[in-house]
Scaffold this active site. Structure first.
Site, PDB file in Angstrom:
ATOM      1  N   HIS A  38       0.822  -1.210   0.000  1.00  0.00           N
ATOM      2  CA  HIS A  38       0.000   0.000   0.000  1.00  0.00           C
ATOM      3  C   HIS A  38       0.860   1.265   0.000  1.00  0.00           C
ATOM      4  O   HIS A  38       0.850   2.034   0.958  1.00  0.00           O
ATOM      5  CB  HIS A  38      -0.920  -0.007   1.232  1.00  0.00           C
ATOM      6  N   SER A 125      -6.484  -4.775  10.894  1.00  0.00           N
ATOM      7  CA  SER A 125      -7.937  -4.708  11.013  1.00  0.00           C
ATOM      8  C   SER A 125      -8.206  -3.316  11.561  1.00  0.00           C
ATOM      9  O   SER A 125      -7.833  -2.986  12.692  1.00  0.00           O
ATOM     10  CB  SER A 125      -8.454  -5.787  11.964  1.00  0.00           C
ATOM     11  N   LEU A 126      -8.838  -2.478  10.764  1.00  0.00           N
ATOM     12  CA  LEU A 126      -8.897  -1.045  11.069  1.00  0.00           C
ATOM     13  C   LEU A 126      -9.722  -0.743  12.319  1.00  0.00           C
ATOM     14  O   LEU A 126     -10.605  -1.500  12.708  1.00  0.00           O
ATOM     15  CB  LEU A 126      -9.439  -0.299   9.853  1.00  0.00           C
ATOM     16  N   ASP A 156      -8.545   7.889   7.580  1.00  0.00           N
ATOM     17  CA  ASP A 156      -9.870   8.490   7.689  1.00  0.00           C
ATOM     18  C   ASP A 156     -10.969   7.456   7.520  1.00  0.00           C
ATOM     19  O   ASP A 156     -12.008   7.531   8.174  1.00  0.00           O
ATOM     20  CB  ASP A 156     -10.047   9.673   6.722  1.00  0.00           C
ATOM     21  N   GLU A 367     -17.503  -3.467  24.423  1.00  0.00           N
ATOM     22  CA  GLU A 367     -16.676  -4.666  24.541  1.00  0.00           C
ATOM     23  C   GLU A 367     -15.416  -4.607  23.694  1.00  0.00           C
ATOM     24  O   GLU A 367     -14.417  -5.258  24.012  1.00  0.00           O
ATOM     25  CB  GLU A 367     -17.499  -5.914  24.200  1.00  0.00           C
ATOM     26  N   PHE A 392     -21.605 -11.493  25.152  1.00  0.00           N
ATOM     27  CA  PHE A 392     -21.245 -10.187  24.610  1.00  0.00           C
ATOM     28  C   PHE A 392     -19.772 -10.094  24.213  1.00  0.00           C
ATOM     29  O   PHE A 392     -19.353  -9.120  23.590  1.00  0.00           O
ATOM     30  CB  PHE A 392     -21.644  -9.080  25.587  1.00  0.00           C
ATOM     31  N   ARG A 474     -23.766 -18.782  35.574  1.00  0.00           N
ATOM     32  CA  ARG A 474     -24.533 -17.850  36.395  1.00  0.00           C
ATOM     33  C   ARG A 474     -25.012 -18.508  37.698  1.00  0.00           C
ATOM     34  O   ARG A 474     -24.869 -17.942  38.774  1.00  0.00           O
ATOM     35  CB  ARG A 474     -25.749 -17.364  35.609  1.00  0.00           C
TER      36      ARG A 474
END
Lengths: 624, 624
Positions: A38, A125-126, A156, A367, A392, A474
């Site tokens: 790039h 990974s942006l 950006d 998260e 989550f 739980r």
């Protein structure tokens, strides 16, 4: 590199502009040598990088471990040619190595990874650089009281990622004034123009609303960049975002500010290099970091007792054991930090907060920031535990995946696993977490069935490499193990065994108790069943599974998880490499649950004692 | 419900305030009956819900399918008692049914799901309502030109989720003025106070910066709520956010604005009901939706030809076949919409954009919004395809998981799978996607190895229930199948077969070609190998696998994926229920890759032809 032609260090604005051109040339050369990469995304940020290197970064490349070193995170990881060219200019790598870019075996990968000692975390990974940078900055500001600055350079396009805004919120609220974000607004994403083009104020408005200081500049004006970075370093009480208008492919007319030029070498690199003024051999003297003492680690009270639960006494939830163990680990080891996704009262991480409030970081319901911060604390040598509902954690899957690429060492705890949570229903039930966490490279996946086992497994987690995950329940479960029992990672426990066993019932977590009850039921049918507690889902206890297979010939595997990627798949892994597999039946959550009591849920999913016993009967019958 | 005591419809502000109290009472009653639930989170938003029902929502509860109906998404899904109480007040459910809340078999689950005909999507994982609402609003505004309004009611805690800000950006940029967000700022999260407490302007500043109109109100002032909703309905050119200051547990002193009262019934419900003025039996007449024509669906040119690739001709990437097929599907079916994560040039979704620009939605680098929008379009009866790099779908894991709970029907395509991408390195390689997508409840997982197969599988996806996923490859692969060949979902293809086969080589995608080459290599060793193309990873072709196991006794399974949760695990699923499993060897990506050419990557991971052949030799030797 050829030191004989190294010029005197870059100092003046003109020299820095020359350095920027060198970084462009070297980016073009690296991508040319690789045949991919790039360069255009590198060229837009070259002047920013040049100013940062020559005037503001404080970093000793010979001693990346120095505590006073700044942290530089290239969130736009695809601009790796720029980073590597900067390393060359700083004398950290040779020109020959630069040209190994993207080749097999080279540590100069397509996107940066910590195979390079100056890279904190893998990017590519942006939208991950800022959340992790927040963790690094928090560690320095709140715990280590170190003078370093954290610089994050992002593109950006990645401002569209929600994770960036989770981090904006966290950094603004925490007043992280030692954190600087530089946004390289080159207007062009991969497919085409970004949403906001060169509307710098669109970014600045948003960022300011989150409590940051912002500066908008021409990202190719050396003096302006320098002034903005000076301002960022001096601004108190809030992090600063430098929003820089740049041109993608800057300096080469064939690609500058043109669509369709993302992620490929320039078509005529030799022309491009000529247009950029040819190769240069400037060497930049990066400022040394300030003297800073290595933070003391490894303190704590070695006499702190771990929690102990009475066997056969009141049932205890493994999440409770988690919270109580965590509090004790915090006393034993002063490098333990805990990150909460605003559910600490439910996960019981709150017990750590009560004992060690200064090392408890509330990440709120975010998260990605939760795991990003954990990775950041890991970079700084802490032992982070990040906890939320296991369901989550799926929000942070990409961060967990990338944490493995970062060779990060973090501990993750997910509570409220499976249908066993009961009435809250499927949105709150983790039924995919074992699949997710097993597939993370190099991970450890643990799933205790009782409180004493949870204590031991939690205590073992920080010594594991990579990403360690513990799945907690739980509801209360019976205490079946003694406080002194050992549960090595990679092991398992045989809870029932007899030479005449005809079947092995395999469970983990809640299904261990169902398997025990099933074994009791089977006695009435004259069927002897071995019971195996497979608390170490990864690595799995291949030896014990093979022994059980040889001894009993049949497995019933029951798991509180969807059928794919969980316990049964882990069991069957042990029977690769040509090793004969036992006949087996898999019980798992095949249905979409609704609301019901925990016992109803286990029965409806077909993973309760009766279902296990029935499966065992059928299997024994088949084999007769 | 007892219709005889139903009062005349609620109209005046006083009556609406009474309705608010009724919603509180009924929330308390529902949670009391269940013994669990979130009454306090319901009570904060009761006045908002009352005004919405009585004055602004336009919805025919007897005909939820009407195209003019508004959409109401309760993003704070834990406030389900409020929603169900509202349904009762609107006459949609009886009081008896209300009291089945959270009981086994009840459609009134702990968090709302579309088991109720008035619920568009499941909520309960916070921060999902707005991204999905953006999809619903986009469908109405851009394609269906329907007059409905999309109302999203969210909590203040969930504003920390990045997904909310992905949606803010999308809605602001798209000027979705038929979308209204109501933020119930009750100051208290689950564990304690939110980051911003009652600082309404902290929310408003952020939201306005993203291009929204905002209104700040007292969320217990009926007139103020009414005025804000009127303003939201009339405001043009931007979506409106109503930011409402409320008190959690409003109306009951024992819980009102108190910490530690989240997610549990009030301790003394009878006292609470008395304090709230006792039970009421108000009935609200929700306004009918405007007349609107059902959007025509099912149009398109039935003569559109699907792409055809010449067998044995130039190799073609399955991502290219994806793009070309998608463009054709768009011509065949006018309900196909495509959502892109700003990588359409790489995934080749761009080919659809070129052909059908009005049905192509650029979601930029915001994968949660990408999947959220797909779910929203699905709610409106469209056939959405969402595509990005497979690795980055992990960002949307929670949305994919919840889409299954929503009984959503969406198509997802992930390109650039596996180490076969080559030089870009691990950040861009999906090595966990099969595990992730297999574990989604009710999903379909497809992985073509050639272009013609990709065409057929893509064409089949929209007819599948649930979440359908196709994994595509970056590089060109040989065309081995004819354009007319059939590839039923749940099937497989035997590519080599002979009665004397000693081993079956199983691959999918790129490893099919490696397996074919391995079979050729094995001929020299006198080993006949069957080759099975397992393009349908889920559902898997159990019959074919059992037949192959019986015929050859041995499997070598090769996959371009981490060892956990992928192809080998899918294969072994067929050997549950006591069915004897074959001896087998699993080849997968056990290492952390770096940069290298695709061929080097396959070799380094041990999933290339030579590795497969060697594994087959060893396995045949073991079995001899």
């Amino acid at each position: 590199m050829n030191d004989t032609i190294t010029h005197s260090p870059v100092r003046s604005d003109t020299e820095i502009a020359e350095l920027g051109q060198q970084l462009r040339v070297d980016s073009v050369r690296a991508a040319k040598a690789a045949g991919s990469g790039h360069p255009t995304s590198s060229m837009s940020a070259a002047d920013i990088m040049a100013v940062l290197l020559a005037r503001h970064l404080r970093y000793d490349f010979r001693h990346p471990e120095l505590p006073g070193n700044d942290h530089l995170i290239l969130s736009k990881g695809h601009a790796s040619p720029l980073l590597y060219s900067a390393y060359k200019a700083a004398g950290a790598i040779s020109d020959d190595e630069l040209l190994t870019f993207r080749k097999r075996g080279s540590r100069l990968e397509g996107h940066p990874t910590p195979r390079l000692p100056w890279v904190d975390v893998a990017t590519g990974s942006l939208g991950q650089g800022l959340p992790i940078g927040v963790g690094v900055a928090l560690a320095g500001a709140r715990l280590d009281h170190l003078p370093y600055r954290t610089w994050v350079l992002c593109g950006d396009s990645e401002m569209a990622e929600g994770s960036v805004w989770e981090a904006m919120e966290a950094a603004g609220a925490e007043h992280l004034d030692h954190l600087t974000l530089i946004v390289d607004v080159n207007r062009l994403g991969q497919r085409g123009p970004t949403r906001h083009g060169w509307d710098l104020d669109a970014y600045a408005r948003r960022i300011r609303a989150f409590g940051w200081h912002t500066v908008e500049i021409d990202g190719h004006d050396v003096a302006a960049i320098d002034q903005a970075m000076t301002e960022a370093r001096s601004h108190q009480g809030a992090p600063t975002a430098i929003i820089a208008r740049t041109r993608k492919g800057r300096g080469v007319a064939a690609v500058e500010d043109k669509e369709g030029k993302h992620g490929k070498p320039v078509a005529d690199p030799d022309d491009a290099i000529r247009e950029l003024g040819g190769e240069r051999h400037l060497r930049v003297e990066v400022q040394a970091p300030p003297e800073a003492e290595q933070p003391a680690r490894g303190g704590g009270d070695p006499h702190t007792a771990l929690p102990r639960y009475a066997t056969g006494g009141d049932p205890v939830a493994t999440r409770t054991a988690f919270g109580e163990t965590l509090a004790a680990l915090g006393s034993l080891h002063d490098d333990v930090v805990v990150l909460d996704g605003e559910v600490g009262d439910s996960t019981k991480a709150q017990l750590f907060a009560d004992a060690h409030p200064e090392r408890y970081f509330e990440c709120y319901i975010a998260e990605q920031q939760l795991i990003g911060a954990a990775v950041g604390f890991g970079v700084c040598g802490f032992t982070p535990f990040a906890a939320t509902f296991a369901a989550f954690l799926t929000r942070a899957h990409d961060f967990l995946r990338m944490a493995a690429v970062s060779r990060s060492r973090i501990n993750v705890v997910g509570t409220h696993a499976g249908v066993a949570i009961g009435e809250d229903g499927p949105s709150q039930m983790a039924l995919e977490d074992l699949a997710m966490m097993r597939s993370v490279h190099g991970s450890t996946v643990l799933y205790p069935c009782d409180a004493n086992q949870a204590v031991q497994l939690l205590t073992a987690m920080p010594d594991r490499p990579g990403i360690s995950y513990l799945r907690a329940t739980r509801g209360n479960t019976p205490v079946i193990y003694g406080p002194g029992d050992a549960f090595p990672v990679g092991g398992s426990k045989v809870l029932r065994s007899h030479p005449d066993d005809q079947v092995t019932l395999i469970g983990a977590g809640v299904t261990v108790h169902e398997a025990l009850a099933a074994a009791d039921q089977l006695v009435a049918d004259g069927i002897r069943a071995r019971v195996l507690d497979l608390y170490s889902v990864k690595p799995v206890d291949t030896q014990a599974l093979r022994t059980a297979a040889e001894a009993t010939g049949r497995f019933v595997i029951a798991e509180d998880h969807h059928p794919e990627g969980g316990l049964a798949d882990a069991v069957m892994e042990s029977f690769g490499n040509g090793y004969p597999a036992p006949r087996h039946t898999r019980l798992a959550v095949h249905t979409m649950p609704g609301s019901a009591t925990p016992a109803e849920q286990l029965a409806d999913a077909g993973i309760d004692a009766s279902s296990i016993a029935q499966a065992a009967r059928t299997l024994v019958e088949v084999g007769r």
